[in-house]
Design a protein around this motif. Structure first.
Motif, PDB file in Angstrom:
ATOM      1  N   ALA A   1       6.941  -2.295 -14.857  1.00 15.24           N
ATOM      2  CA  ALA A   1       6.360  -1.073 -15.460  1.00 15.24           C
ATOM      3  C   ALA A   1       7.705  -0.022 -15.282  1.00 15.24           C
ATOM      4  O   ALA A   1       7.947   0.555 -16.182  1.00 15.24           O
ATOM      5  CB  ALA A   1       5.012  -0.633 -14.819  1.00 15.24           C
ATOM      6  N   SER A   2       7.996   0.168 -14.164  1.00 13.25           N
ATOM      7  CA  SER A   2       8.998   1.212 -13.822  1.00 13.25           C
ATOM      8  C   SER A   2      10.583   0.782 -13.707  1.00 13.25           C
ATOM      9  O   SER A   2      11.383   1.525 -13.814  1.00 13.25           O
ATOM     10  CB  SER A   2       8.636   1.718 -12.613  1.00 13.25           C
TER      11      SER A   2
ATOM     12  N   MET B   1       0.866 -11.540  -5.327  1.00 10.43           N
ATOM     13  CA  MET B   1      -0.534 -11.477  -5.074  1.00 10.43           C
ATOM     14  C   MET B   1      -1.074 -10.070  -4.708  1.00 10.43           C
ATOM     15  O   MET B   1      -1.846  -9.499  -5.182  1.00 10.43           O
ATOM     16  CB  MET B   1      -1.052 -12.391  -4.371  1.00 10.43           C
ATOM     17  N   ALA B   2      -0.143  -9.578  -3.658  1.00 11.41           N
ATOM     18  CA  ALA B   2      -0.400  -8.483  -2.956  1.00 11.41           C
ATOM     19  C   ALA B   2      -0.121  -7.218  -4.101  1.00 11.41           C
ATOM     20  O   ALA B   2      -0.841  -6.338  -4.163  1.00 11.41           O
ATOM     21  CB  ALA B   2       0.217  -8.245  -1.916  1.00 11.41           C
TER      22      ALA B   2
ATOM     23  N   ALA C   1       0.831  -1.183  -0.074  1.00  7.31           N
ATOM     24  CA  ALA C   1      -0.121  -0.158   0.092  1.00  7.31           C
ATOM     25  C   ALA C   1       0.715   1.255  -0.105  1.00  7.31           C
ATOM     26  O   ALA C   1       0.699   2.289  -0.811  1.00  7.31           O
ATOM     27  CB  ALA C   1      -0.881   0.172   1.046  1.00  7.31           C
ATOM     28  N   GLN C   2       2.069   1.107   0.730  1.00  9.53           N
ATOM     29  CA  GLN C   2       2.868   2.376   0.801  1.00  9.53           C
ATOM     30  C   GLN C   2       3.411   2.687  -0.569  1.00  9.53           C
ATOM     31  O   GLN C   2       3.700   3.849  -0.795  1.00  9.53           O
ATOM     32  CB  GLN C   2       3.681   2.207   1.885  1.00  9.53           C
ATOM     33  N   ILE C   3       4.048   1.591  -0.986  1.00 15.08           N
ATOM     34  CA  ILE C   3       4.766   1.624  -2.316  1.00 15.08           C
ATOM     35  C   ILE C   3       3.726   1.977  -3.592  1.00 15.08           C
ATOM     36  O   ILE C   3       4.242   3.193  -4.239  1.00 15.08           O
ATOM     37  CB  ILE C   3       5.288   0.386  -2.881  1.00 15.08           C
ATOM     38  N   ALA C   4       2.670   1.754  -3.505  1.00 13.11           N
ATOM     39  CA  ALA C   4       1.554   2.003  -4.559  1.00 13.11           C
ATOM     40  C   ALA C   4       1.186   3.475  -4.320  1.00 13.11           C
ATOM     41  O   ALA C   4       0.690   4.202  -5.156  1.00 13.11           O
ATOM     42  CB  ALA C   4       0.126   1.139  -4.141  1.00 13.11           C
TER      43      ALA C   4
ATOM     44  N   GLY D   1      -2.182  -3.294  -8.556  1.00 12.88           N
ATOM     45  CA  GLY D   1      -2.147  -2.919  -9.962  1.00 12.88           C
ATOM     46  C   GLY D   1      -0.587  -2.938 -10.277  1.00 12.88           C
ATOM     47  O   GLY D   1      -0.313  -2.356 -11.366  1.00 12.88           O
ATOM     48  N   ILE D   2       0.217  -3.637  -9.567  1.00 15.89           N
ATOM     49  CA  ILE D   2       1.638  -3.687  -9.871  1.00 15.89           C
ATOM     50  C   ILE D   2       2.051  -4.940 -10.300  1.00 15.89           C
ATOM     51  O   ILE D   2       1.750  -5.950  -9.612  1.00 15.89           O
ATOM     52  CB  ILE D   2       2.329  -3.074  -8.735  1.00 15.89           C
ATOM     53  N   LYS D   3       2.748  -5.155 -11.542  1.00 12.41           N
ATOM     54  CA  LYS D   3       3.280  -6.572 -11.723  1.00 12.41           C
ATOM     55  C   LYS D   3       4.620  -6.733 -11.323  1.00 12.41           C
ATOM     56  O   LYS D   3       5.579  -5.915 -11.652  1.00 12.41           O
ATOM     57  CB  LYS D   3       3.229  -6.719 -13.180  1.00 12.41           C
ATOM     58  N   VAL D   4       5.042  -7.625 -10.308  1.00 11.65           N
ATOM     59  CA  VAL D   4       6.546  -7.792 -10.074  1.00 11.65           C
ATOM     60  C   VAL D   4       6.985  -9.056 -10.313  1.00 11.65           C
ATOM     61  O   VAL D   4       6.372 -10.029 -10.536  1.00 11.65           O
ATOM     62  CB  VAL D   4       6.455  -7.757  -8.404  1.00 11.65           C
ATOM     63  N   ASP D   5       8.199  -8.772 -10.777  1.00 12.62           N
ATOM     64  CA  ASP D   5       9.469 -10.094 -11.357  1.00 12.62           C
ATOM     65  C   ASP D   5      10.330 -10.223 -10.502  1.00 12.62           C
ATOM     66  O   ASP D   5      11.016  -9.124 -10.173  1.00 12.62           O
ATOM     67  CB  ASP D   5       9.703  -9.462 -12.840  1.00 12.62           C
TER      68      ASP D   5
END
Ligand code: NDP
Ligand code: GDR
Length: 344
Positions: free
Chosen positions: A283-284, A259-260, A200-203, A265-269
């Motif tokens: 994305a970033s 999942m979190a 939440a804080q990162i988003a 709305g963030i896709k993590v690799d």
């Protein structure tokens, strides 16, 4: 009107159980610890702190005299022992305190019941941590125990004491072996809530990344609100017994992180391995997850997955919230709280 006593009402399960019992018409005695700043945020968030049928009492589980006085004064029909030093990581740093609270504390209540009134029913909050280095998959009531932390050992002591008081004195002592259960009311020291709050804080741009320990460990995570209903069902059964409550699904910490982030709305690799592993926002290109070995434990529980069939057959209990729904609920709650600038 039935009276129930809940130790540890300031915790996650205590708050949900109080809400459930009040909705069933119980008079609820909830115990909290004397401290410089008592925190009732959970019962406040559930809107039950001013319920006229909820009575809050100061009590410390490590005091035998206080335990006898408490049981004698309120003479509840049901005692739910949820109080514990419940953080596995801390139990390695404070093994004696953990044993006194989490292990001997349960014995104090059993002794109080034996002395005051053997008809009082007792629920012990046992845990899948007692399985520890798991011997078989999935774990059920008959699976051998092999705890891997001072917390797990202390809980195993309390579990066997509950069974011993059942067999020795005929006390209705039941033990719920609950697998991890989470919610928006989970403490932030536990990994799921640490992740949902961190995401939440990162988003919201309030933090750059999240620091975690072992991403490989696998847990069977359910929704706490459903598990407290299982506790109540155990206490209404014909016979006192031991039951596993779980979802029968296991996922890694890494999977829960993905999942979190997805819920926000963030896709993590994930790239790299062990201490050098990082999670990157696709994305970033920013690093949003790092490993910090200080969160590793001296001994780890690698994999838990529970078989809840016995609880289903005898108590009619089964979980219904999926891990995706639970994770979404937790991330959304933490986004709302962080937007308000206020998050316990
Ligand atoms: P929490 O850590 O959220 O709550 C623990 C509660 O115990 C708090 O109210 C705490 O009070 C209280 N407590 C701690 N020490 C004492 C003491 N010396 N005397 C009186 N009260 C004390 O735990 P959960 O709600 O998550 O879990 C409830 C129980 O279920 C615990 O016993 C836990 O070990 C067990 N369990 C939990 C599982 C889970 O996944 N959540 C799974 C299996 C078992 P304070 O607020 O003052 O710290
Ligand atoms: P657990 O829960 O130890 O299973 O005990 P926790 O959420 O603390 O850890 C789960 C797994 O995640 C790994 N992990 C991290 N854990 C924390 N807390 N913080 C981190 O940064 C981190 N990184 C990785 C852990 O190593 C572990 O493998 C919970 C408690 O509620 C107990 O009281 C309860 O009995 C059991 O669940 C069932």
């Amino acid at each position: 009107m039935k009276t129930a006593l809940i130790t540890g009402i300031t915790g996650q399960d205590g708050a949900y159980l109080a809400e459930l019992l009040l909705s069933k018409g119980y008079h609820v005695i909830g115990t909290y610890r004397r401290s410089s700043s008592v925190n009732f945020w959970r019962i406040e968030e559930l809107g039950i702190s001013n319920n006229p049928n909820l009575h809050l009492v100061e009590y410390d589980l490590t005091d035998l005299g206080a335990s006898i006085t408490l049981i004698d004064r309120y003479r509840p029909q049901e005692v739910y022992n949820l109080a514990a030093q419940s953080f596995v990581g801390v139990s390695f740093d404070q093994p004696v305190t953990t044993t006194q609270i989490t292990g001997i504390g349960a014995l104090h209540l059993l002794e109080a019941i034996r002395i005051v009134d053997k008809n009082i029913r007792f629920y012990q909050a046992s845990t899948s941590e007692m399985f520890g280095l798991v011997q078989t998959i999935p774990q059920r009531e008959s699976t051998p125990f092999y705890p891997r932390s001072p917390y797990g050992v202390a809980k195993l002591y309390a579990h066997w004491m509950t069974i011993n008081y059942r067999e020795s004195y005929g006390i209705f002592g039941c033990s719920g072996i609950l697998f991890n259960h989470e919610s928006p009311l989970r403490g932030k020291e536990f990994v799921t809530r640490k992740i949902s709050d961190g995401v939440a804080q990162i988003a919201l741009g309030k933090s750059s990344h999240l620091e975690l320990g072992n991403l490989d460990s696998k847990r069977d995570w359910g929704y706490a609100k459903e598990y407290v209903d299982g506790m109540w069902r155990m206490m209404q059964a014909e016979e006192p017994d031991t039951f596993v409550l779980a979802t029968n699904r296991t996922e890694s910490v890494r999977d829960f992180v993905s999942m979190a982030f997805k819920a926000a709305g963030i896709k993590v690799d994930f790239r790299g391995s062990e201490e050098n592993e990082v999670g990157i926002d696709e994305a970033s290109g920013n690093v949003v997850v790092r490993i910090n070995p200080k969160y590793y434990r001296p001994a780890e529980v690698d994999l838990l997955i529970g078989d809840f069939r016995r609880a289903q057959d005898i108590l009619g209990w089964s979980p219904s919230t999926s891990l995706e729904e639970l994770c979404q609920m937790m991330v959304e709650a933490d986004i709302r709280r962080n937007k308000r600038g206020f998050s316990f």
